[in-house]
Scaffold this active site. Sequence first.
Site, PDB file in Angstrom:
ATOM      1  N   ASP A  18       0.822  -1.211   0.000  1.00  0.00           N
ATOM      2  CA  ASP A  18       0.000   0.000   0.000  1.00  0.00           C
ATOM      3  C   ASP A  18       0.855   1.260   0.000  1.00  0.00           C
ATOM      4  OD1 ASP A  18      -2.092  -1.739   0.109  1.00  0.00           O
ATOM      5  OD2 ASP A  18      -2.490  -1.462   2.244  1.00  0.00           O
ATOM      6  N   GLU A 276       1.492  -5.904  -5.615  1.00  0.00           N
ATOM      7  CA  GLU A 276       0.953  -5.110  -6.723  1.00  0.00           C
ATOM      8  C   GLU A 276       1.981  -4.147  -7.317  1.00  0.00           C
ATOM      9  OE1 GLU A 276      -2.874  -3.257  -5.965  1.00  0.00           O
ATOM     10  OE2 GLU A 276      -2.205  -1.450  -6.993  1.00  0.00           O
TER      11      GLU A 276
END
Length: 388
Positions: A18, A276
Amino acid sequence: MNLKRLDIFCEIIDNYGDIGVVYRLAKELKFIYKDKVEIRVILNKLEEFMELNKKAKNIGCQEIDGIIYLTNEYLAKNICTFSPANVIIEAFGCSILEEYLEKAKDESELLINLEYLSGEDWVEGIHLMESPLGAKKLKKYFFMPGFTEKTGGVIVDSLFIDRKKIVLKNKEVYMKKYLPELCGKNYFLGTIFSYEKNFLPLLDVLLNNKKENCLLVLGEKSQESIKEILENKNIEKIDETCYKYENILLKFMPFLKQEEYEELINLVDYNFVRGEDSFVRALLTGKPFIWHIYLQDEMAHMDKIDGFINQYRKTLNNSGLSKALDIHTELLRDYNLRNSNSLELGKERFENFFNEFDNISKLSQNYSEYIELKCNLIDKLNKFILKY
């Protein structure tokens, strides 16, 4: 819209994913807007950020390279005198301080819910859909990252692209920086950054490829996995961070700040990545890659893997490299086909991946160019804000 100030909220949960995305997003928007827009990043904690950026300190409010970083705690203490930005980005559905949100409903204009990356088909339908807030002034919209032109795309930051070009033009310089012991030698280089994984099938293939291999192992989970599976093998310990397993040099890398990691993955021949942000960076290198996706309950991560594979295949179906495309996508799926993080052996066929390595390199290069041209999240986000 006349963008004056931008607040980006991020809730760091248990890893660097994140904050990695948000840190990159803030840097690139700063690069675009320069001093015309004040950018503030509000974080729930600082430990992971301090690892990614060595300039960061454990204090409530600090400015680094023109970006202001605040903690939730600092914001709560100073909310009485704090003015919300006219544009707010809520990364990954995080919680925003209630007092801030109440002020923002009257003072701010646009709240963007930046979601997680997904290749699933439904993403296109949600992208830029309004999410009712019940506020007179402030409006909230979903912004859905993805791999098609009708989604929000992925972060293609100019800082990364420039760094990639510099590394490729000056490989000897970066070999000296990260792998001085290999300078002038012809090693087949790869990185591994993963969750728990049994890499014996991969190592078995490298043992028989008639090359001198070097695997750069990043992250605690990757390194612990390698140590455990090689515990009873005939391994030569060169030093505390380097091991020799026949024709494979295993080098355990220290934690690298974000910019250093980008240099490394552009230096090597292939990358096995996790999460990610690292996955998108691997795509942008244009080198063969394998993505270790974050495992989810009830195998929900396989929906994301299959979603990406579908988009990847749609883009590259006319490449004339169908065999390589089949092999690459089969390995991508098999690599992630499991319901727990463990050292259990999978059914991956790494030998096919390396036998088709040159053609998979071409696919990866083509896909990198497609992403850069058609799926630039920064461009899409900037246009959405300015046209709002």
